[in-house]
Motif scaffolding. Structure first.
Motif, mmCIF file in Angstrom:
data_model
loop_
_atom_site.group_PDB
_atom_site.id
_atom_site.type_symbol
_atom_site.label_atom_id
_atom_site.label_comp_id
_atom_site.label_asym_id
_atom_site.label_seq_id
_atom_site.Cartn_x
_atom_site.Cartn_y
_atom_site.Cartn_z
ATOM 1 N N ARG A 150 13.290 13.633 32.787
ATOM 2 C CA ARG A 150 14.385 14.026 31.891
ATOM 3 C C ARG A 150 14.500 13.043 30.726
ATOM 4 O O ARG A 150 15.583 12.779 30.210
ATOM 5 N N PHE A 151 13.363 12.474 30.354
ATOM 6 C CA PHE A 151 13.329 11.560 29.208
ATOM 7 C C PHE A 151 13.683 12.373 27.953
ATOM 8 O O PHE A 151 13.133 13.456 27.743
ATOM 9 N N PRO A 152 14.584 11.879 27.128
ATOM 10 C CA PRO A 152 15.020 12.702 25.994
ATOM 11 C C PRO A 152 13.887 13.030 25.007
ATOM 12 O O PRO A 152 13.109 12.152 24.638
ATOM 13 N N VAL A 153 13.819 14.292 24.668
ATOM 14 C CA VAL A 153 12.834 14.732 23.667
ATOM 15 C C VAL A 153 13.493 14.596 22.296
ATOM 16 O O VAL A 153 14.586 15.091 22.075
ATOM 17 N N GLY A 154 12.832 13.903 21.413
ATOM 18 C CA GLY A 154 13.397 13.716 20.075
ATOM 19 C C GLY A 154 12.690 12.618 19.322
ATOM 20 O O GLY A 154 11.472 12.695 19.105
ATOM 21 N N THR A 155 13.428 11.583 18.966
ATOM 22 C CA THR A 155 12.921 10.519 18.098
ATOM 23 C C THR A 155 11.582 9.934 18.547
ATOM 24 O O THR A 155 10.713 9.682 17.722
ATOM 25 N N THR A 156 11.433 9.728 19.856
ATOM 26 C CA THR A 156 10.234 9.006 20.316
ATOM 27 C C THR A 156 9.076 9.919 20.728
ATOM 28 O O THR A 156 7.974 9.430 20.965
ATOM 29 N N THR A 157 9.336 11.217 20.809
ATOM 30 C CA THR A 157 8.326 12.118 21.395
ATOM 31 C C THR A 157 7.006 12.141 20.626
ATOM 32 O O THR A 157 5.934 12.022 21.224
ATOM 33 N N ILE A 158 7.080 12.278 19.311
ATOM 34 C CA ILE A 158 5.852 12.360 18.525
ATOM 35 C C ILE A 158 5.059 11.052 18.662
ATOM 36 O O ILE A 158 3.828 11.060 18.814
ATOM 37 N N ALA A 159 5.780 9.930 18.642
ATOM 38 C CA ALA A 159 5.110 8.629 18.782
ATOM 39 C C ALA A 159 4.389 8.548 20.128
ATOM 40 O O ALA A 159 3.248 8.071 20.206
ATOM 41 N N ALA A 218 0.844 -1.207 0.000
ATOM 42 C CA ALA A 218 0.000 0.000 0.000
ATOM 43 C C ALA A 218 0.879 1.258 0.000
ATOM 44 O O ALA A 218 0.371 2.369 0.143
ATOM 45 N N ASN A 219 2.200 1.066 -0.155
ATOM 46 C CA ASN A 219 3.164 2.178 -0.199
ATOM 47 C C ASN A 219 3.093 3.076 1.023
ATOM 48 O O ASN A 219 3.205 4.307 0.909
ATOM 49 N N VAL A 220 2.883 2.482 2.168
ATOM 50 C CA VAL A 220 2.851 3.277 3.396
ATOM 51 C C VAL A 220 4.296 3.601 3.789
ATOM 52 O O VAL A 220 5.138 2.702 3.833
ATOM 53 N N MET A 221 4.548 4.886 4.014
ATOM 54 C CA MET A 221 5.900 5.237 4.452
ATOM 55 C C MET A 221 6.022 4.922 5.937
ATOM 56 O O MET A 221 5.225 5.393 6.741
ATOM 57 N N ILE A 222 6.990 4.083 6.250
ATOM 58 C CA ILE A 222 7.128 3.643 7.635
ATOM 59 C C ILE A 222 8.101 4.552 8.383
ATOM 60 O O ILE A 222 9.269 4.656 8.034
ATOM 61 N N SER A 223 7.573 5.177 9.401
ATOM 62 C CA SER A 223 8.424 5.994 10.276
ATOM 63 C C SER A 223 8.458 5.307 11.638
ATOM 64 O O SER A 223 7.807 4.276 11.833
ATOM 65 N N PHE A 224 9.162 5.893 12.580
ATOM 66 C CA PHE A 224 9.183 5.318 13.932
ATOM 67 C C PHE A 224 7.759 5.269 14.489
ATOM 68 O O PHE A 224 7.358 4.301 15.138
ATOM 69 N N GLU A 225 6.979 6.314 14.169
ATOM 70 C CA GLU A 225 5.591 6.381 14.632
ATOM 71 C C GLU A 225 4.769 5.254 14.004
ATOM 72 O O GLU A 225 3.878 4.686 14.639
ATOM 73 N N GLY A 226 5.081 4.930 12.738
ATOM 74 C CA GLY A 226 4.406 3.817 12.056
ATOM 75 C C GLY A 226 4.713 2.490 12.733
ATOM 76 O O GLY A 226 3.835 1.616 12.842
#
Lengths: 499, 216
Positions: free
Chosen positions: B176-185, A391-399
């Motif tokens: 003091r959890f690092p803000v960055g890669t995981t924050t948005i998730a 489905a061409n989903v771009m996988i990010s860390f959030e994905g």
């Protein structure tokens, strides 16, 4: 009984097949090596890496030529030193960015313009950082085939000028532009030449007035203006009949080969101090619309596409404000993600182990049915991994987080089904589970649909994985999990079923 | 029951206040690649193991260091840390030379300053999706749970989402959890989890009302 056994075995085998393809892939031999035929994942910036571009405030000097009246001569690049002195011109060296433009305000403005440009250029994930002391911009972009073109446009000031060749006077600039668009059509002077690409500049009220004055003053006196719409005039300065979405608009098109008028001379069109063309006008333009030919007309789709992309990039630059600062590209490199392949594998092992423990607990509690549910859950994860790829989903860390959430939701869904089955008939349990699950998760489904349409990759990736996850939970469980439970009735000897 | 609610509210209140104080006084703990940082780039011209380089970098610059490969050939590295002094740079280059037999010179390695990425620049991308989806979800919830009261559903949902996100940010600031890669998730996960929680609560309340109706 025998039939249900065969059905049960078939479903289990089908799930195992899905698991194998989803997790391991399909390998075939390609030129002495084994190659996975299953589509690769499309990874986003935070998993793959990003193009990092550092734009530095230019400290270079530029040479300008001034005439005896002190005005800058626009078309002086071809003049030799002797010609300059013969004409009474003087050469001066001035900084690209005078001290007065190097202000914090202009730095912030440049950052905002860069963000606007990236947005208009269709970038779906970018970050712009500003060093407020030096004015340097640090831009991170997704890496793809168009990244180089985007980078080229970043250092441009996008200054548009129309100047008089003779006096060097600036006749028009960006402030006169209302809208810029890209059009395609067949040139009227050579309809068989193929498709030409035009940069269409619609000037505002003030600009329209100026264009009318300029096109009157810098008109080529040798040409018959009234009949220009039908006749082919010399050297390619033609009046075109362009049809766009059914509307015929009469516009003037000029190209690079205009003849010099003997009266007021030529006008020079420049973008970013680079000469786009030197021309005169065939006729007086009253509608404020100027169409510039981009490249040569062609029948080759690749050529046309290339011209469209170049014209689109120029249109994007002209649509945005002029950069108050001249930047140079200091660094341009691809930096891989901090999350390496090994990190991701470690993460997958940890998440897999946690899911494994949960599924093991289900097997212990619900015995055979628990085992079937566990197999079914692993199958859903494998199928989701396949689905997001196709489905061409771009996988990010959030994905990735969304993938884990879908797995958890499906475990909850199937366990709920098992628990209800202890009290109700299989059909009732299935119906009740679907009803309860989708009533409670409907807001999340709404959320995921909204997120899919958002351009920012982290949000879009999360939404898309969740969306496909919900679709799978609904369909996959109907096709695989519920028949497994119904067919396992006889084997486990359920007592409360099919009342 | 009432006491339990008061205790939960008190805990949440304390976390929120502590988080605000921490955020104001000390700010968030940004990952080195999201803050005002310094970077050096080494071109080894031979393949390296990123984990080995990471270990060396942590020995020299401390825990908060980011090591990333530059380009695709795994022969150049970018090291980003909040502060890179000339001494530390020299120490790092020496250790890399020892490990990989390279002849890199510290004086040829320039220290670049990378400006920070403002948290607002990161979070502004969430405003539009949150506003649209929350609005649509509110419409759905108001229609579906109108028997619970229009105002109650509207207020409760907005408050629950706002409090959940505020609590998350407070916890990030306090720990003091690092803000960055995981924050948005984490923000997206909290949003989704709160939606499921609040909807199941409404559903439960609605079922209770329906059961009450049947009894009557």
């Amino acid at each position: 009984m025998k039939g249900s056994k065969i059905k049960l075995t078939t479903i289990i085998l089908a799930i195992i097949l899905i698991i194998m393809v989803g997790f391991l892939g399909i390998y075939t031999q390609v030129q002495n090596r084994m190659e996975n035929q299953v589509k690769s994942y499309t990874l986003s910036q935070n998993l793959k890496g990003a193009r990092v571009v550092e734009l530095k405030v230019s400290d270079e000097q530029k040479e300008i030529v001034k005439n005896s009246e002190g005005n800058e001569v626009s078309d002086a690049s071809s003049l030799t030193d002797d010609e300059i002195s013969q004409k009474g011109y003087t050469k001066e060296s001035v900084p690209e960015n005078p001290d007065e433009v190097k202000t914090k305000e202009n730095y912030i403005k440049s950052k905002e313009i860069t963000e606007d440009r990236l947005k208009e250029l269709g970038e779906d994930e970018y970050y712009v950082r500003l060093n407020e002391e030096t004015g340097s911009l640090y831009v991170e972009l997704s890496e793809d085939t168009g990244t180089d073109d985007v980078v080229t446009n970043l250092s441009s000031t996008s200054k548009f000028t129309v100047t008089s060749e003779l006096t060097g006077e600036e006749l028009m600039n960006n402030d006169d532009i209302q809208e810029v668009s890209v059009l395609t059509g067949s040139p009227s002077n050579s309809p068989t030449a193929g498709t030409a690409v035009y940069l269409s500049i619609q000037f505002n009220k003030e600009g329209t007035k100026k264009l009318e004055e300029i096109s009157t003053k810098y008109r080529d006196a040798t040409k018959d203006t009234e009949s220009s719409s039908d006749s082919e005039t010399s050297e390619g300065n033609t009046t075109e009949e362009n049809t766009t979405e059914g509307n015929t608009t009469e516009t003037t098109t000029v190209d690079e080969s205009g003849e010099q008028s003997e009266t007021a001379g030529n006008v020079i069109l420049k973008i970013d101090d680079e000469q786009l063309m030197t021309t005169t006008f065939d006729q007086v333009i009253r509608n404020g619309l100027l169409q510039l030919v981009f490249g040569q007309a062609s029948t080759d789709n690749d050529v046309i596409q290339g011209n469209i992309e170049k014209a689109q990039a120029t249109a994007t630059l002209l649509r945005n404000k002029v950069m108050p600062i001249k930047y140079t590209v200091e660094e341009n490199k691809f930096i891989q993600s901090e999350l390496t392949k090994e990190n991701l594998q470690q993460l997958a092992i940890v998440v897999g182990a946690v899911i494994g423990v949960i599924l093991l607990a289900i097997v212990i509690k619900f015995k055979l049915k628990g085992l079937l549910i566990a197999i079914s859950n692993v199958g859903l994860i494998a199928l989701l991994l396949l689905l997001v790829r196709y489905a061409n989903v771009m996988i990010s860390f959030e994905g990735l987080v969304a993938l884990v959430v879908v797995a958890a939701l499906n475990i909850a869904f199937t366990v709920k089904m098992l628990c209800l089955k202890e009290k109700l008939s299989a059909k009732e349990a299935i119906k009740e589970t679907y009803k309860k699950f989708f009533i409670i998760t409907l807001p999340v489904i709404i959320m995921s649909i909204v997120f899919i349409f958002i351009k920012w990759v982290p949000v879009a990736s999360f939404g898309a994985v969740m969306f496909w996850g919900f679709i799978l939970i609904a369909i996959y469980n109907l096709i695989f999990t519920t028949p497994l439970l119904i067919l396992s009735e006889g084997k486990s000897g359920g007592v409360n079923n099919e009342k | 029951m009432k006491n339990k609610k008061v205790i939960i509210a008190a805990i949440l209140g304390i976390i929120l206040i502590a988080g605000i104080v921490m955020a104001v006084v000390k700010g968030f703990n940004f990952e080195s690649i999201y803050t005002n940082a310094q970077e050096i780039e080494l071109r080894l011209n031979k393949e390296f193991n990123i984990n080995d380089v990471q270990k060396i970098a942590q020995e020299v610059f401390g825990k908060d260091v980011s090591v990333r490969a530059v380009e695709l050939y795994n022969d150049a590295i970018s090291v980003t840390s909040k502060q890179i002094s000339d001494e530390k740079k020299e120490e790092f280059v020496t250790k890399i030379n020892e490990k990989y037999g390279s002849e890199l010179k510290a004086e040829n390695t320039e220290i670049h300053t990378i400006p920070n990425l403002h948290l607002k620049d990161l979070l502004k991308n969430l405003i539009l999706p949150f506003v649209i989806s929350t609005s649509l979800i509110l419409i759905y919830q108001i229609l579906k749970y109108f028997r619970l009261g229009f105002g109650k559903v509207l207020l409760k949902t907005i408050l629950a989402l706002a409090i959940a996100e505020a609590e998350l940010m407070s916890l990030i600031a306090i720990t003091r959890f690092p803000v960055g890669t995981t924050t948005i998730a984490l923000i997206l996960f909290t949003y989704m989890f709160t939606l499921i929680g609040i909807t199941s609560k409404y559903e439960q309340e609605l079922q209770e009302i329906k059961a009450q109706d049947e009894e009557d």
